[in-house]
Design a protein around this motif. Sequence first.
Motif, short mmCIF file in Angstrom:
data_model
loop_
_atom_site.label_atom_id
_atom_site.label_comp_id
_atom_site.label_asym_id
_atom_site.label_seq_id
_atom_site.Cartn_x
_atom_site.Cartn_y
_atom_site.Cartn_z
N PHE A 154 84.71 -37.80 21.33
CA PHE A 154 84.57 -37.21 19.59
C PHE A 154 84.88 -36.20 19.06
O PHE A 154 86.04 -36.53 17.82
CB PHE A 154 82.83 -37.71 19.55
N SER A 155 85.18 -36.00 19.84
CA SER A 155 86.40 -34.72 19.46
C SER A 155 87.41 -34.58 18.83
O SER A 155 88.12 -33.96 17.87
CB SER A 155 85.85 -33.02 20.09
N ASP A 156 87.84 -35.30 19.61
CA ASP A 156 89.71 -36.00 19.79
C ASP A 156 90.03 -36.78 18.03
O ASP A 156 90.89 -37.47 17.44
CB ASP A 156 89.38 -36.80 20.75
N PHE A 157 88.53 -37.15 17.75
CA PHE A 157 88.58 -38.27 16.49
C PHE A 157 89.44 -37.68 15.20
O PHE A 157 89.89 -37.89 14.62
CB PHE A 157 87.78 -38.25 15.79
N VAL A 158 89.20 -36.12 15.56
CA VAL A 158 90.27 -35.23 14.25
C VAL A 158 91.53 -35.58 14.57
O VAL A 158 92.17 -36.11 12.72
CB VAL A 158 89.78 -33.60 14.06
N GLY A 159 92.12 -36.04 15.33
CA GLY A 159 92.80 -36.12 15.59
C GLY A 159 93.39 -37.75 15.06
O GLY A 159 94.50 -37.44 14.31
N ILE A 160 93.16 -38.61 15.31
CA ILE A 160 93.05 -39.79 14.60
C ILE A 160 92.92 -39.61 13.01
O ILE A 160 93.89 -40.58 12.16
CB ILE A 160 91.92 -40.75 15.11
N ALA A 161 91.62 -38.80 12.01
CA ALA A 161 91.62 -39.02 11.11
C ALA A 161 92.57 -38.45 10.68
O ALA A 161 93.12 -38.55 9.62
CB ALA A 161 90.49 -38.18 10.48
N SER A 162 93.24 -37.26 11.15
CA SER A 162 94.04 -36.43 10.45
C SER A 162 95.42 -37.43 10.84
O SER A 162 96.61 -37.00 9.66
CB SER A 162 94.44 -35.09 10.49
N VAL A 222 85.07 -44.49 15.35
CA VAL A 222 83.17 -44.89 15.48
C VAL A 222 83.08 -45.61 15.53
O VAL A 222 81.91 -45.39 16.77
CB VAL A 222 83.10 -43.87 14.50
N ALA A 223 82.83 -46.75 15.46
CA ALA A 223 81.75 -47.83 16.46
C ALA A 223 81.83 -47.32 17.73
O ALA A 223 80.80 -47.94 18.56
CB ALA A 223 82.09 -49.20 15.78
N SER A 224 83.21 -47.45 18.69
CA SER A 224 83.36 -47.57 19.95
C SER A 224 83.26 -46.56 20.50
O SER A 224 82.42 -46.25 21.53
CB SER A 224 84.92 -47.87 20.19
N LEU A 225 83.12 -44.96 20.20
CA LEU A 225 82.49 -43.75 20.33
C LEU A 225 80.36 -44.02 20.24
O LEU A 225 80.12 -44.01 21.25
CB LEU A 225 83.14 -42.94 19.16
#
Length: 86
Positions: A57-65, A77-80
């Motif tokens: 989930f912490s890697d999500f920041v990279g995707i959102a940015s 997010v659903a997969s996480l």
Amino acid sequence: MAQIVVRQLDDTVLEAVKARAVANQRSTEAEVRAILASAVGLSPATGAPHAQQPGRFSDFVGIASQRRGQDEIDAYVASLRNEWER
């Protein structure tokens, strides 16, 4: 290579990092390096940009940015969430 000192780090944060390090079979220092690399969108092992979808989930920041589409973000997010519930 550079070094940093993090002052006033909450004890619960440090304990969480230590637990994550144990789970990933590496030192606390190596875990912090991996967390920092991941947080800025780099592969922890090579320092290169992620080649695939991040697994934490912490890697999500990279995707959102990276300004991905809302559908792609929702699917990630659903997969996480599914992975967390396992």
